[in-house]
Every structure is written in C-alpha cells, then in structure tokens.
Design a protein around this motif. Sequence first.
Motif: not given
Length: 876
Positions: A61-62, A112-115, A147-152, A157-164
């Motif tokens: 995370k950053s 693929r990133i949840s915003l 979040n690099l690569g993961t979600t909370d 989201t039904a789309s985030a596979t690459g982070g948030t």
Amino acid sequence: MISKKFAFVATTALVGSLMAASGAYAQSTGTTEVEQVVVTASSGPKTLDGVITAETAPKSKSSVDQEFISTQPAGQTIAQSLNLTPGLNFTNNDPYGSSGGNIRIRGFDGNRISLTFDGVPLNDTGNYAIFTNQQLDPEVIQRASVNLGTTDVDSPTASATGGTINYTTRKPGNDFGLLLQPSVGSFNYRRIFGMVDTGEIGPWGTTSFLAASYQKYDKFRGTGELEKKQYNGRIYQPLGDNGDFLAVGFNWNENRNNSYRSYSAAAFKFYGMDYDYISTCNRPSNNGAAGGSIQNDGLAAASSSSYFATGDNPAGPSSCTNFQGVRLNPSNTGNIRVQSKFHLADNLVLTIDPSFQYVLANGGGSTTISESSVAAYGTTSTTHLNCAGPPVAVKGFDLNGDGDICDTVRFYSPSNTNTRRYGVLSSLIWDLDANNRIRIAYTNDYGRHRQTGEYTRLNANDDPLNVFGGKDGQGAKVYNSNGYFLRSRDRFSEAILNQFAVEYRGQFMDDALLVNIGIRAPFFQRNLNQYCYTNNSSTTAIPSGGSVTCTSSTVTGTNANGTVSLLNQTGTFIKPFAATVKYDKVLPNVGVSFKLGGGQSIYASYAEGFSAPRTDQLYTARIVAGKTLPADVQPETTKAYDLGWRYSQGPVIASAAIWKNVYTNRIVTSFDPDTGVSVDRNVGGVKLWGAEGQAGWQVSDNWSVFGSLAYTKSELQDNLRVGTAGAANGTYAAGTPLYLPTKGKELVETPEWTAAFRITYDATDYLHFGFQGKHVGDRYATDVNDERSSGYNLFDLDARWDLPMIGSKGSYLQLNVTNLFDKEYFGSISSGTVLNPIPGVVFASVPANSGGIGTNSSFYQIGAPRTLQLTFRAAF
C-alpha cells in the motif's frame, strides 16, 4: 523544517482538519474504523512531505496526503499526483489533466482498478473505465491511497483484479475560513478556485464547507478548448464525544472538451508531433444550395500535396469527420454521498454509507446519411426525383429540407452513456476485546446504464446543436420518414452487485503480530436489453453478430437458423433481445504482518480477484437452439501474492515488496478513435511478477529526498485466437482455428521499469522548492510485441513563496513547471494485435497491416510539452 512547515500551514481554518483526521483515509467508513486501531499503533514518522506514509496494513500500500498534493499544479487530476507511487504509471493526455489518461498498476489497466472516494465507486458500471478528468478538485482531497494488487474486503467492485485507488474529502474546519485561489498558465490557462468554511455553527457543533472552481484553456496542439466547472460541499455533524458522526457531501462536475487526436506512431513521425484534428469543415449540405442539386457531405477530396492526408483536406467534405467541432468529450457527473458511524454498544459499531451518482457523457463523432438510404426512408415507400441521373421514381426522404432527396447529410452522432447509480456500504464491527475485532460487511451497488446514440443536426458553423446530441432532455432529434429518430445504438442494462464480506483482525505478542483474514463474496448480475437489430455476421451453425441496425424495421421472414430478414435491407439479423447473466465468486483476502523491532516489520498477503464481463462484451448476440443469448464471456480471475518489508524510524520511511499475480482469461480492450468503438480481445492466461520499493529520508531540517523503483515482468501464456480459416488452402483446412503467436510475449502498455524521485529544499522559512522526476521504460503496443514505444524521462519543478502577511497563515505564491526539459514522447497507448504481417501466419479476421501510415492497429497520444503555471493562494 518540512514537518514544522506543515504544522505551521495547518493552523489555518481551512486545512486544520487534515492533521486531526489523518487516520481516516481508507475507502469507506467501515474500513477506516477497522484500520484505525492499526494506524494508531504505528511508531516512527507517520509521513514525510506527504509523499510517503508509514503504512501498517498487511498488504502492499502507498499513500499521499494534502501536504504533497498542494505542491502539484492547481486543478490537476489526483491520478497525476499518484504518479510517484511505485508500481503505478499514469500517462496524462493533457498538461492540466482535463483530457483524461491511462492508469496502470502492476500491469493492470484502469478497468481492473477500483477507484473510490469517500466510499463511492467511480468506475463506469458498464465497462469499468476510470475517467481521471472527472475527479475531485485536489484542494478538497485530504488523502489518496493505493492498494497495489489487492482490494479491501469491502471494496464495492465486481471488476477490481489489479488493486484500488481510494481518496477522501477533507473534513470541514472548526473555525470560519475563506480561501481564494486564482491560477494562470501556458496555453492560455485560467482557473479560479474558492472555498469557504462555516466553522462550528448551531448548538451541536455542525461544520461545513462549500467549494467551487472554473477553468478554461486551449489545447496544446490543434485547435479547440477545454472547460471545466466543479462544485463541492460537505456537512459534518459529530454525534456525541465517542467519534460517532453523520456527514453529507456532494459533487458536481461539468467538462466541455475538444478532444486530442490519437494516431499511429508512423503518422506522428511523418506529420509531426503537432498533428491533430482539422479546424475547418466544408459541408455542402450547409451551403444553402437550391433543391435539385447533389450535396454530398461524405465526398472525399482528391489527393493533394497541400495537405498532410486526403482525409484532412477541407476541400473534401468527408474530412469533416476529423473536424474538431465534432470531436468532443462532454460530461456531466455528480453525486450525493452520506457517511455515518454509530456506537450500538461500547464494543459494537455500525457504519452506513449510502450514495447516489449521475453520469451523462459521450466521446463525440459524426455520421453521414444518404437521403435515399434505408435509414432515411425506413419502411415508407414514398417516391421523389433522383438527382443523380435521369428523373426516376426512387425511395427516399428529405433530411436537410431543400426539397429533394439527392443529398448525403452529416449529423452529430455521439454515443451517450447515461447512468443513475445507487449504492450503500455498511459494516457491523464487533470488538471481542482490545486485540480481536470482527467485521461483517454488506455492499449493494445498483446502476441503471442507458446507452444511446441519438443524432442531432449541425449548425451553420458545423458545430452540433447540442453536445449530447438528440438525447432526451438535451438536443433536437433527427427523424426519418417513419417518424423514427435516427440513432446508432439503443440499449438499457442494469448492473446489480450484492456483496457480503467477513473480516477478522487480531493482534498478538504485544501487538507485534497482526493477522487479517477476510472473505469477500460478490454476487453480480447484468440485465441486458438490446432494442436494435444485431447484424448477423456469422456463417456458422450458430448465428452471431456484433454491430447493430437501429432503424425502423419490418420483419419479412424468419430463417431456419433463427435470424430474420428485414424490409428493404440486405442480409439477416438477430432480433432485439433481453437477457440476464449472473456471476459470483468467493474471494479470500489474507494478510499477516510482524514487527521485528527497530522500526522494521515484514508482511505477507494473498488475495483472489474477480472481474465480471463488461456490458459491451455481452451485447455480441448469438442464437443457440432458437434462443437469443448474450456472448459467452468468462469472468477474469487473479491470484495475488505479496511479501514485503517496511522500515519507519528516525528520519527514514522505507518499504520493499516482491509480488506475483496469476491471471486467467484476461480481456484486453482498446479504443479506436476513428470508429469510436472499443474492441475487446481475450489474450488468455497471463503471469505477472515483479518487485518494487520506495524510501523517504529527511536529510536535514532543510532537505528531504524520496525515491521509488518498480520492476514488472509479464508473460502471455497462450496464442491469440483471431479467427477460423474459410475455404481450404495449401496450409489450412476449412474451419481450422487461426492464432497469432503471442505465447511468451509481454503485456501491452506495461513498462518493465519505472522509477521516480522527489527532492524538497527549504531555502528559508518562507521559500520552498521541489524537484521531481519519473522514468517510464519501453512499452509494447501490440500483442505480438512487434511495435514498441520508447521509454522516456520527465521532470517537474515547483517553487512556493509563503505570504503570511496576506490574510492568515496558508497564503502563498506558487510556480509549477511540468516537463521541465520539454521532452517529446508518446503518452497513452491504445494497443492493437499486430503491426506487421508475420510470414506463414494467416490472419483471418485480423487485417494483414502493412505497417504503412494509417494502417497501424495501435494509437498513441502525444505527451504534453513544457507547461508553466502560476498560482496565488489567499487564505483568510
């Protein structure tokens, strides 16, 4: 000096809340509440210049906060301010951020990133796209985290596979405050931002703020302008003295932009980096010619050395398709959002965050219609005189009102997307004791997604009568002889997400060990309604097709394969249809961290991701056993592994991680600006792995440095299916599947190496400097890796002179220079499959492009040149 400076600035009414609520930075009230126990337990420096934060969550995370965001250009998109983050690469299409851009995190694109901000999901409900030019004004953003690569566990989201990417609105100040901030800059840039804090009002300590901004400037290449208006506000009501609260916020944003032209790399190299849409348009149907003469808005010009390309010669009316007046990107977006927290008992907390969003947007475009075409006369068999030859009775309809049916008329034909979206995020948090916490979360996200393409007319200046075309409640429609309004698409879908999540967090061994175990279970449903006829493009036993015919139609017959024939139209069609598709997945999310002492800690995480098919993918209809079904598209899935180390002590904050992601059934989407259509292709399995690190060091009271480095490696696991051989030949039998040799290739648009740095220097207590840079490595533009965009280095400078003698503390004059050394480079890429033919490979449905100008299947945006901006901020 840096930390003292921030504390000094934060004494103003307008920014004082930034320090008070520094822990509240997660995407929802529920996640904020769960993570606060971890944040307050951290040791060492919490942040350095706002560009790096001492993270404690057991995942990569950053974060950045307002201290750093405020040093960046005023009005800039928050995505650009995150561009120093390791593993994240943002290519900005515009020096000020109003034209959008592309985000990549560890090889994953924005779809693929949840915003989210304040818990509100911002990805498009249909194709999951992120529109970075529609984000919150940076002055009212408190903090943004990646979040690099993961979600909370409760990510909506039904789309985030690459982070948030999550960012939060500032909390209103406790005292009255007023801020006025004008900016000017290169390319005739003008912006004014204002904000007022009411301070505490009424008997219950209610606080609120209201902010507004307006900006307008010229494109840095070509003709046209970009205009943006935004309004923000928030009311915050504390409930007692235990942290409970109720907050209501709103946002309204309007963009009115002329678009930048994207084209092949070969075209830009041949024509020059200023190549863009043309500034004039010659439309015969607008010349007022008397009836009886042919007026053809689609007529091409003869080749001429006076113009770069035949399609850009204003003497040819067909070039009006490249006229800047119809190449627009207007949008109206807004939301109302509520956040709340209630203690039901000393150890039981309920959070509820409902929201509503509205979106109306399109990408412009124009279409020519012949007055003797089926679209014009529909099913009506009236006759007129044909002007193309001897007088004969022909079918047709007078579209431009000149008394004949001789003409081909150009109309503005945008593809509008109109969304109304309702959502709620809720969490019930139970503290078993001081070290163990359980959360049960429920998310509902319901989007009504209307996609239409209503035509409207062009005015005497060849501009559209309304930027949203003939959309209901916007502009005037264009009708044919049947009274049927002309449109390019007409469909309605509902995206419904019901998601349940359970999370456990435990701290052990005197808080040295943190264990986080969660399960997220999204249940996603799309209700599809196609109101147009789908053109049947298949010769197989299972008819299928993707393009549509949206004209008034009469069915004249039903064919054996289930398709139908239409009056006055050739070919066969799939009838309008309705369908429902459902997807669900149980997704574990596990993380562990351990404090080693001396400011060091290690962590490991594992998470699974899931992305349901997008709307456009599903509207490619097919007929199976006499029943019309949407395309059989499988969800994408990922498995992400992270192992990381962190250090936070004294003047240093640092972190490093190695990671791996296994991707199944990856869909690549590219936008073709000439057709205005996004094209999907399934590149199969993909393996990604890499390493990244970042560090910040307060060298002295006057100097601090930050740096980040990321390596990303990707490998496609399958060859790309491109079609089926037709008639038998010496190489293939009829029906043989045909592939492109993509196995072992790298992902498009994904640089192997990225790096960034920032140096800050306080010359005096009132004069501050920042110098930062970003390196982006080579990126492939085609799936077969036969075209590559060269890497580049960009550098920015900022300088601030504090003006405490004006208003109150927090006033300053700031200079920002982006792309300091005026580097020419390619920014965003809309990738393709292949540039050059490969000997021995049959391409079938993929064009065997020669690689010549205009035939490239990849499109590029030119990066913005050196840009200067001067901002004056007066805080009272």
